[in-house]
Design a protein around this motif. Structure first.
Motif, PDB file in Angstrom:
ATOM      1  N   ARG A 205       0.849  -1.179   0.000  1.00 24.41           N
ATOM      2  CA  ARG A 205       0.000   0.000   0.000  1.00 24.41           C
ATOM      3  C   ARG A 205       0.893   1.240   0.000  1.00 24.41           C
ATOM      4  O   ARG A 205       1.771   1.375   0.839  1.00 24.41           O
ATOM      5  N   ALA A 206       0.667   2.125  -0.941  1.00 27.07           N
ATOM      6  CA  ALA A 206       1.354   3.420  -0.944  1.00 27.07           C
ATOM      7  C   ALA A 206       0.307   4.504  -1.098  1.00 27.07           C
ATOM      8  O   ALA A 206      -0.888   4.215  -1.274  1.00 27.07           O
ATOM      9  N   PHE A 207       0.743   5.755  -1.032  1.00 29.48           N
ATOM     10  CA  PHE A 207      -0.182   6.879  -1.121  1.00 29.48           C
ATOM     11  C   PHE A 207       0.415   7.954  -2.019  1.00 29.48           C
ATOM     12  O   PHE A 207       1.632   8.047  -2.166  1.00 29.48           O
ATOM     13  N   LEU A 208      -0.459   8.757  -2.601  1.00 24.66           N
ATOM     14  CA  LEU A 208       0.023   9.905  -3.372  1.00 24.66           C
ATOM     15  C   LEU A 208       0.263  11.068  -2.416  1.00 24.66           C
ATOM     16  O   LEU A 208      -0.583  11.367  -1.567  1.00 24.66           O
ATOM     17  N   ALA A 209       1.393  11.703  -2.576  1.00 28.56           N
ATOM     18  CA  ALA A 209       1.789  12.761  -1.643  1.00 28.56           C
ATOM     19  C   ALA A 209       0.834  13.948  -1.739  1.00 28.56           C
ATOM     20  O   ALA A 209       0.528  14.440  -2.823  1.00 28.56           O
ATOM     21  N   GLN A 210       0.385  14.398  -0.579  1.00 30.18           N
ATOM     22  CA  GLN A 210      -0.509  15.561  -0.525  1.00 30.18           C
ATOM     23  C   GLN A 210       0.258  16.863  -0.610  1.00 30.18           C
ATOM     24  O   GLN A 210      -0.325  17.923  -0.847  1.00 30.18           O
ATOM     25  N   SER A 211       1.547  16.785  -0.376  1.00 29.43           N
ATOM     26  CA  SER A 211       2.416  17.950  -0.492  1.00 29.43           C
ATOM     27  C   SER A 211       3.842  17.454  -0.347  1.00 29.43           C
ATOM     28  O   SER A 211       4.068  16.363   0.147  1.00 29.43           O
ATOM     29  N   PRO A 212       4.816  18.250  -0.776  1.00 27.91           N
ATOM     30  CA  PRO A 212       6.212  17.849  -0.549  1.00 27.91           C
ATOM     31  C   PRO A 212       6.724  18.316   0.812  1.00 27.91           C
ATOM     32  O   PRO A 212       7.921  18.400   1.026  1.00 27.91           O
ATOM     33  N   GLN A 213       5.811  18.609   1.741  1.00 25.38           N
ATOM     34  CA  GLN A 213       6.171  19.224   3.017  1.00 25.38           C
ATOM     35  C   GLN A 213       7.377  18.572   3.705  1.00 25.38           C
ATOM     36  O   GLN A 213       8.355  19.229   4.013  1.00 25.38           O
ATOM     37  N   PHE A 214       7.295  17.269   3.931  1.00 25.88           N
ATOM     38  CA  PHE A 214       8.346  16.624   4.717  1.00 25.88           C
ATOM     39  C   PHE A 214       9.659  16.591   3.947  1.00 25.88           C
ATOM     40  O   PHE A 214      10.735  16.750   4.523  1.00 25.88           O
ATOM     41  N   PHE A 215       9.560  16.411   2.642  1.00 24.84           N
ATOM     42  CA  PHE A 215      10.783  16.359   1.838  1.00 24.84           C
ATOM     43  C   PHE A 215      11.463  17.718   1.781  1.00 24.84           C
ATOM     44  O   PHE A 215      12.664  17.829   1.907  1.00 24.84           O
ATOM     45  N   LYS A 216      10.657  18.747   1.602  1.00 27.63           N
ATOM     46  CA  LYS A 216      11.303  20.056   1.480  1.00 27.63           C
ATOM     47  C   LYS A 216      11.914  20.468   2.807  1.00 27.63           C
ATOM     48  O   LYS A 216      12.975  21.090   2.833  1.00 27.63           O
ATOM     49  N   GLN A 217      11.290  20.074   3.904  1.00 29.61           N
ATOM     50  CA  GLN A 217      11.919  20.375   5.195  1.00 29.61           C
ATOM     51  C   GLN A 217      13.238  19.626   5.347  1.00 29.61           C
ATOM     52  O   GLN A 217      14.245  20.208   5.719  1.00 29.61           O
ATOM     53  N   ALA A 218      13.227  18.322   5.026  1.00 24.78           N
ATOM     54  CA  ALA A 218      14.462  17.544   5.130  1.00 24.78           C
ATOM     55  C   ALA A 218      15.554  18.147   4.252  1.00 24.78           C
ATOM     56  O   ALA A 218      16.726  18.165   4.620  1.00 24.78           O
TER      57      ALA A 218
END
Lengths: 459, 459
Positions: A205-218
């Motif tokens: 099970r995977a999901f489509l990202a609702q935003s790049p929030q966590f990636f852009k913070q990292a």
């Protein structure tokens, strides 16, 4: 060999033999003369022939002929080899219409422009593409988007959007941001939990990202300043003029901020870049729609959430104190207020209550029930959400604990903060929403090429 | 107030009091002196203190102090308030290492630089980020990407990629392309049928788009020339160094072409733009990796597929005539041949057999078993696929019938061609693959920030 000339460049070639190529936008047959309007990416050009042309509108043509000055033709020049025979009445003209009244020309022995068909239209378009206004309702436009978007007025918003996104990038490039590409497939539906699309990912099970929030913070930990222009996905069960299942998010995040005001200053630059680029690169589209690009103030007015509630209470008589968010009507009122009091189409509302902001939001240390976040209202509608984020690992653990959430659900997110992350913040602009507000589109689907929503998955 | 100065700008501030901010890249404590190396987005800077600092590497710091010239320090300047006391040995130096040998300075009463912690690292990074080469294998890097990508050598490819994509856009903007954003959620899994991800879309079945192929073709009818930079999704069940479940596709499509050679000419411009931008905007990253950006020839050499097979046969002794595609070994051989014979890192192979190309491929009218498509090899590996497409509605119906496919499956695609579509073509460049070929990365995951593949769905 004769090279192609664009319609808009025709006036610069008067007296020369050129080749136009484009779509047969409109044709009009009179008794002994035919007027063709050819549409290409630059605009419209008129072609005058003594022979009738048997092709339907939207046929793809190339036309080779001599450019003749004619003040009545669109752009002041047209392709015509011979004068209009005497006695042909000048048809009623509106801009861009074929057959605009033409002055008499000297007789000539030259041949008619040569018309060649590149590709025939085998079906008529869903509505007349040559009419100055769009003679169709939105569902018809959306159902037939590949043909409908050819209408100059329907195409124009997307030229403005393309210019805007170029301006966004130019502004952030100038501030030494790094563009990044992050995954749209994620293993956990963390950010809000609800409204995510599930994906069958190699049996998992995977999901489509609702935003790049966590990636852009990292990635603030890697590049300090990053932006991404890309699709985000929301399984919004709402059938409104504002909700889409996919939209284009202009995301930015930057480190080493003092607080949210540094983020707001960068957002102001990004918006100013978007507006400048729209004016510079999409002038024709703006003119066609009659849109003026509003100035982005050097200092966008800002009002604290609590102060905004007081203002609303004082002026409208409604007591909204204690409400955790602003109602759309109150955002509209604030937009009017900003225009009246500050002459600004933009207004920052800062300090939204922590209760309504995501767990990674940085609280205001002086008033911890309020946050260091903001919304930017554009003409009374939320266009951007942003703010300072938590940056200390311990603060994340405490924030999750306070909300009763399991840190294990954030196992891909939290480690970034364990390795030293500077104070940082960011924002996200919805591209389609920006274009809609700028052009006055009532429905977000008018500024989305092929919208996806609760009901629509094609074309 | 003292403003922040970036590490790379330190030499321009000698004698002035400034503030550095960044990560504690490395520290070294000697008997009576500490050397800190602070890393920020611009590079490394050395700070010299008489007091030991108790913070672990990757702590986020700001350091306020006076810039002192020191030819041995990275960049030729450092933050140091006081001379190194006599008798302190100069540690062995390598570039960027703390404690590079320093000349004696005059004694001073000035205080040490002031070190303030912005955010503490609570866990050590997965490996030493300060070592000149990466002391970890790829799986470790990928598992710990948010921290690992901070290593300057691991970050560098993404600075090159960001520059390249900016160059791609600049080149196409200059050719009057319009940037577009197309849906990643589609209703039918048309293009290849296999290897698509299924999505639960409001209770219906949807798929993740494998490419913007159909949309960009339809939009040729609207804008004539379009490009899109965005994610594409392939449910590749292959666990190789070349396959990803999501990658970034640089897609372009243009109308009014004579044949595939006009498309190749635009591709040449796009690539030249990418290489020029990489050299101009990512010079430090290229230098760090020791990468030279190869020139894109004004005329990239081109060889027809049939001719390529003959060449391979003649030189390798293998008879590959009649094979419908080139084996990777043969692509490598052709890459060597292009370098040897044409001094070019790039080679177009044109005219691939129709049998192996998608149904929308335009055949070569003179030799209809061959197509008007091409691959571009970069150092012997396919980097780009493109070509002319069919543009007549009837040709599409015939092509689908010849392959025994149901036109109904293409109900969202075919109508665009019923309304008059010019001869057109396009191409798609894989961004991660370009970066990998340019930097010599053996695995595509080294040029993907957070790769997604058969096994990996986080971080």
């Amino acid at each position: 060999m004769i090279h192609r000339v664009l319609a808009a460049d025709l006036p610069r070639h008067v007296g020369r033999r050129v080749r136009l190529a484009g779509w047969l936008h409109r044709r009009r047959e009179l008794k002994s003369v035919s007027f063709l309007v050819v549409r290409d990416r630059s605009g419209l050009a008129q072609v005058v022939l003594r022979e009738p042309v048997p092709y339907p509108e939207e046929t793809v043509l190339q036309v080779t002929g001599t450019v003749v000055a004619n003040p009545q033709a669109p752009g002041g020049a047209e392709l015509a080899a011979a004068p209009v025979p005497a006695g042909v009445p000048a048809p009623a003209a509106h801009p861009g219409a074929p057959g605009a009244a033409r002055p008499p020309l000297a007789a000539s022995e030259a041949a008619d422009p040569l018309v060649e068909v590149l590709s025939e239209a085998v079906e008529p378009p869903p509505f007349d593409l040559y009419r100055p206004t769009v003679p169709a309702a939105l569902p018809t436009v959306l159902d037939h988007a590949p043909a409908a978007l050819r209408h100059p007025r329907l195409r124009a918003p997307f030229e403005i959007a393309a210019a805007g996104v170029a301006g966004f990038r130019a502004a952030l490039d100038g501030l030494h941001f790094t563009e990044v590409c992050t995954p749209k497939l994620v293993g956990t539906a963390t950010e809000s939990g609800a409204n995510v699309f599930g994906v069958d990912y190699f049996g998992r099970r995977a999901f489509l990202a609702q935003s790049p929030q966590f990636f852009k913070q990292a990635l603030v930990g890697v590049f300090e300043r990053v932006y991404e222009v890309g699709p985000v996905f929301r399984a919004e069960p709402h059938d409104t003029a504002r909700h889409l299942a996919q939209y284009t998010s202009l995301d930015a995040e930057l480190g080493f901020v003092r607080d949210h005001r540094d983020v707001m200053a960068v957002l102001r630059e990004a918006l100013a870049g978007m507006h400048a680029a729209a004016a510079e690169r999409a002038g024709a589209a703006l003119a066609l729609l009659g849109v003026e690009v509003p100035e982005v103030p050097v200092e966008i007015p800002a009002v604290h959430f609590a102060e905004a509630q007081e203002l609303i209470g004082r002026h409208t008589g409604e007591d909204v104190r204690g409400e955790p968010d602003l109602a759309p009507a109150h955002e509209r009122w604030l937009g009017e207020w900003a225009r009246r009091e500050h002459g600004s189409e933009f207004l920052f509302v800062t300090g939204y209550p922590m209760a309504k902001r995501p767990f990674y939001t940085h609280p205001d240390p002086g008033r911890p029930e309020y946050s260091r976040s903001f919304d930017l209202l554009f003409r009374g509608l939320e266009l951007v959400t942003g703010g300072q984020r938590l940056h200390r690992h311990g603060d994340y653990l405490a924030a999750l604990a306070a909300r009763g959430e399991d840190p294990q659900a954030y196992a891909g997110y939290l480690p970034a903060f364990a390795h030293g992350m500077p104070p940082h913040g960011g924002f996200a602009i919805g591209l389609e929403r920006w274009t809609a507000r700028l052009t006055g589109a009532a429905n977000i689907r008018q500024t989305t090429l092929f919208p996806r929503d609760l009901h629509r998955l094609s074309p």
